[in-house]
Scaffold this motif. Structure first.
Motif, mmCIF file in Angstrom:
data_model
loop_
_atom_site.group_PDB
_atom_site.id
_atom_site.type_symbol
_atom_site.label_atom_id
_atom_site.label_comp_id
_atom_site.label_asym_id
_atom_site.label_seq_id
_atom_site.Cartn_x
_atom_site.Cartn_y
_atom_site.Cartn_z
ATOM 1 N N PRO A 16 0.812 -1.203 0.000
ATOM 2 C CA PRO A 16 0.000 0.000 0.000
ATOM 3 C C PRO A 16 0.844 1.251 0.000
ATOM 4 O O PRO A 16 1.623 1.494 0.887
ATOM 5 C CB PRO A 16 -0.811 -0.139 1.288
ATOM 6 C CG PRO A 16 -0.860 -1.603 1.541
ATOM 7 C CD PRO A 16 0.442 -2.133 1.049
ATOM 8 N N GLY A 17 0.596 2.067 -1.028
ATOM 9 C CA GLY A 17 1.171 3.379 -1.063
ATOM 10 C C GLY A 17 2.676 3.435 -1.147
ATOM 11 O O GLY A 17 3.253 4.495 -0.988
ATOM 12 N N GLY A 18 3.371 2.296 -1.356
ATOM 13 C CA GLY A 18 4.824 2.309 -1.358
ATOM 14 C C GLY A 18 5.383 2.943 -2.610
ATOM 15 O O GLY A 18 4.678 3.315 -3.523
ATOM 16 N N ALA A 19 6.669 3.045 -2.656
ATOM 17 C CA ALA A 19 7.306 3.656 -3.799
ATOM 18 C C ALA A 19 7.110 2.786 -5.019
ATOM 19 O O ALA A 19 7.075 1.575 -4.967
ATOM 20 C CB ALA A 19 8.791 3.851 -3.523
ATOM 21 N N ILE A 49 -11.890 1.207 5.492
ATOM 22 C CA ILE A 49 -10.444 1.063 5.624
ATOM 23 C C ILE A 49 -9.743 1.930 4.587
ATOM 24 O O ILE A 49 -10.183 2.036 3.441
ATOM 25 C CB ILE A 49 -10.048 -0.421 5.460
ATOM 26 C CG1 ILE A 49 -10.703 -1.257 6.555
ATOM 27 C CG2 ILE A 49 -8.532 -0.599 5.482
ATOM 28 C CD1 ILE A 49 -10.548 -2.752 6.371
ATOM 29 N N THR A 50 -8.660 2.550 5.013
ATOM 30 C CA THR A 50 -7.785 3.270 4.088
ATOM 31 C C THR A 50 -6.364 2.817 4.380
ATOM 32 O O THR A 50 -6.166 1.827 5.079
ATOM 33 C CB THR A 50 -7.955 4.793 4.222
ATOM 34 O OG1 THR A 50 -7.243 5.454 3.177
ATOM 35 C CG2 THR A 50 -7.488 5.292 5.574
ATOM 36 N N ASP A 51 -5.361 3.487 3.802
ATOM 37 C CA ASP A 51 -3.992 3.098 4.137
ATOM 38 C C ASP A 51 -3.109 4.317 4.280
ATOM 39 O O ASP A 51 -3.482 5.433 3.930
ATOM 40 C CB ASP A 51 -3.418 2.104 3.134
ATOM 41 C CG ASP A 51 -3.280 2.674 1.747
ATOM 42 O OD1 ASP A 51 -2.588 3.701 1.597
ATOM 43 O OD2 ASP A 51 -3.855 2.102 0.809
ATOM 44 N N TYR A 91 0.715 0.145 5.556
ATOM 45 C CA TYR A 91 -0.200 -0.141 6.658
ATOM 46 C C TYR A 91 -1.627 0.265 6.286
ATOM 47 O O TYR A 91 -1.869 1.395 5.855
ATOM 48 C CB TYR A 91 0.184 0.633 7.926
ATOM 49 C CG TYR A 91 1.487 0.220 8.556
ATOM 50 C CD1 TYR A 91 1.790 -1.121 8.775
ATOM 51 C CD2 TYR A 91 2.431 1.173 8.930
ATOM 52 C CE1 TYR A 91 2.983 -1.498 9.353
ATOM 53 C CE2 TYR A 91 3.629 0.804 9.517
ATOM 54 C CZ TYR A 91 3.902 -0.535 9.721
ATOM 55 O OH TYR A 91 5.092 -0.907 10.293
ATOM 56 N N ALA A 92 -2.583 -0.644 6.471
ATOM 57 C CA ALA A 92 -4.002 -0.327 6.346
ATOM 58 C C ALA A 92 -4.521 0.029 7.732
ATOM 59 O O ALA A 92 -4.139 -0.582 8.730
ATOM 60 C CB ALA A 92 -4.772 -1.508 5.778
ATOM 61 N N VAL A 125 0.540 -6.467 7.146
ATOM 62 C CA VAL A 125 1.452 -5.396 6.758
ATOM 63 C C VAL A 125 1.853 -5.579 5.300
ATOM 64 O O VAL A 125 2.265 -6.670 4.881
ATOM 65 C CB VAL A 125 2.695 -5.381 7.663
ATOM 66 C CG1 VAL A 125 3.691 -4.317 7.194
ATOM 67 C CG2 VAL A 125 2.304 -5.126 9.111
ATOM 68 N N GLY A 126 1.703 -4.553 4.520
ATOM 69 C CA GLY A 126 2.019 -4.615 3.098
ATOM 70 C C GLY A 126 0.840 -4.959 2.228
ATOM 71 O O GLY A 126 0.910 -4.802 1.013
ATOM 72 N N ALA A 127 -0.265 -5.429 2.815
ATOM 73 C CA ALA A 127 -1.472 -5.719 2.028
ATOM 74 C C ALA A 127 -2.172 -4.414 1.674
ATOM 75 O O ALA A 127 -2.135 -3.444 2.424
ATOM 76 C CB ALA A 127 -2.414 -6.623 2.816
#
Length: 324
Positions: A35-38, A141-143, A148-149, A181-183
């Motif tokens: 989620p939201g990573g580079a 749910i957001t992130d 992290y959600a 974590v990471g989902a």
């Protein structure tokens, strides 16, 4: 691909029935990775990034720091970590101009040039036992843009509203011992929705550290910009440099709000940056099929159903026409 010809069928609503229930290798609203990573592209060289300096504090209380030279949320968390001597993974999410856990002030993909950034960091971890006594748990749910959600909304009278240990802002770390974590936010929502009614399950949550009492909203974030720049925003992107933009137009604000509502209704998530990306893709699309092709090309991982695409097309059209 034209609508109805090989596209995915509409999935069941996630977490909430009437509503459905803010991931990836990029920023919120872009495909690939946590989620939201580079994103897959290398970060832009510093020379290409807007030279803006924002003021920031830790929401639970700290001296004022300064951050600059970031293009996406993950990089912002890294800069906050450098400013305060903490690991970037300690940052759960940020709010703008208030240290309180106010989901209306959540930092998404845009920062106003006068905004003050408050970073909410990891607090107490807790294990919560929940009985899924209804089909819908009542969560939206957001992130956080970096793996992290977390819980953005709890519907009044729902299963989760009757579970006092669960709160808005809590990060969903694990479900029955399996890491989340990471989902992506929509993947977390789907896992919760797929739990059978009547089953007990355990959520591992991390709550944000609470703000100092008496800290109020602030403004005056960016420095080193011309006076007319105070009306603009810094748009964070996972691929390519952050860009300075004018404040969103009335059309853009209406359209993004409508699409964000549709994301919550169909998928149980809220993600203003994803909504803004969809509006960008849809504003010049000639028809719903063109929008479907653009979404498949840029956001194919989400597997948006046909009904959702039609509704997004209608929402963008309504916003263009000025209809609420």
């Amino acid at each position: 691909m034209p609508l109805g010809l090989g596209r995915r069928k509409k999935p069941p609503p996630l977490v909430e029935n009437e509503e459905g229930a803010g991931g990836r290798g990029g920023a919120p609203g872009e495909p690939g990775g946590a989620p939201g990573g580079a994103g897959g592209a290398a970060p832009p060289p510093p020379a290409l990034r807007p030279r803006l300096v924002f003021h920031t504090q830790l929401a639970h209380g700290s001296p004022t720091g300064r951050v600059e030279g970031f293009s996406n949320v993950r990089e912002l968390y890294g800069k906050i970590g450098e400013a305060f001597g903490i690991a970037p993974s300690e940052v759960l999410f940020c709010t703008l101009n208030t240290p309180h856990v106010d989901m209306e002030k959540l930092l998404g993909g845009q920062i106003g040039l006068e905004d003050f950034i408050f970073a909410h960091t990891r607090g107490r971890q807790k294990d919560v036992q929940v009985l899924k006594s209804e089909e819908a748990l009542g969560l939206t749910i957001t992130d956080n843009g970096a793996g992290y959600a977390f819980i953005k909304r709890i519907r009044e009278g729902s299963v989760m509203a009757r579970t006092p240990q669960v709160g808005v802002g809590d990060v969903l770390e694990a479900l029955d011992g399996l890491s989340l974590v990471g989902a992506r936010h929509f993947e977390v929502a789907r896992r919760l929705q797929e739990l059978p009614r009547g089953q007990r399950f355990q959520l591992t949550l991390t709550e944000p550290r609470r703000a100092w009492e008496g800290i109020g909203p602030r403004s005056g974030g960016a420095r080193g910009v011309p006076p007319q720049g105070s009306r603009g925003t810094l748009r964070l992107r996972s691929r390519g440099p952050a860009t300075l933009q004018e404040q969103p137009s009335a059309f853009e604000e209406r359209a993004v709000a409508k699409v964000d509502d549709l994301l919550e209704s169909y998928m149980g998530i809220r993600d203003s940056e994803l909504a803004a990306t969809m509006v960008e893709l849809g504003r010049d699309a000639r028809d719903p099929d063109a929008l479907a092709e653009a979404l498949d090309s840029q956001l194919g991982d989400f597997a948006f159903p046909d009904e959702f695409v039609f509704d997004v097309w209608g929402a963008i059209g309504d916003a263009k026409a000025g209809r609420c």
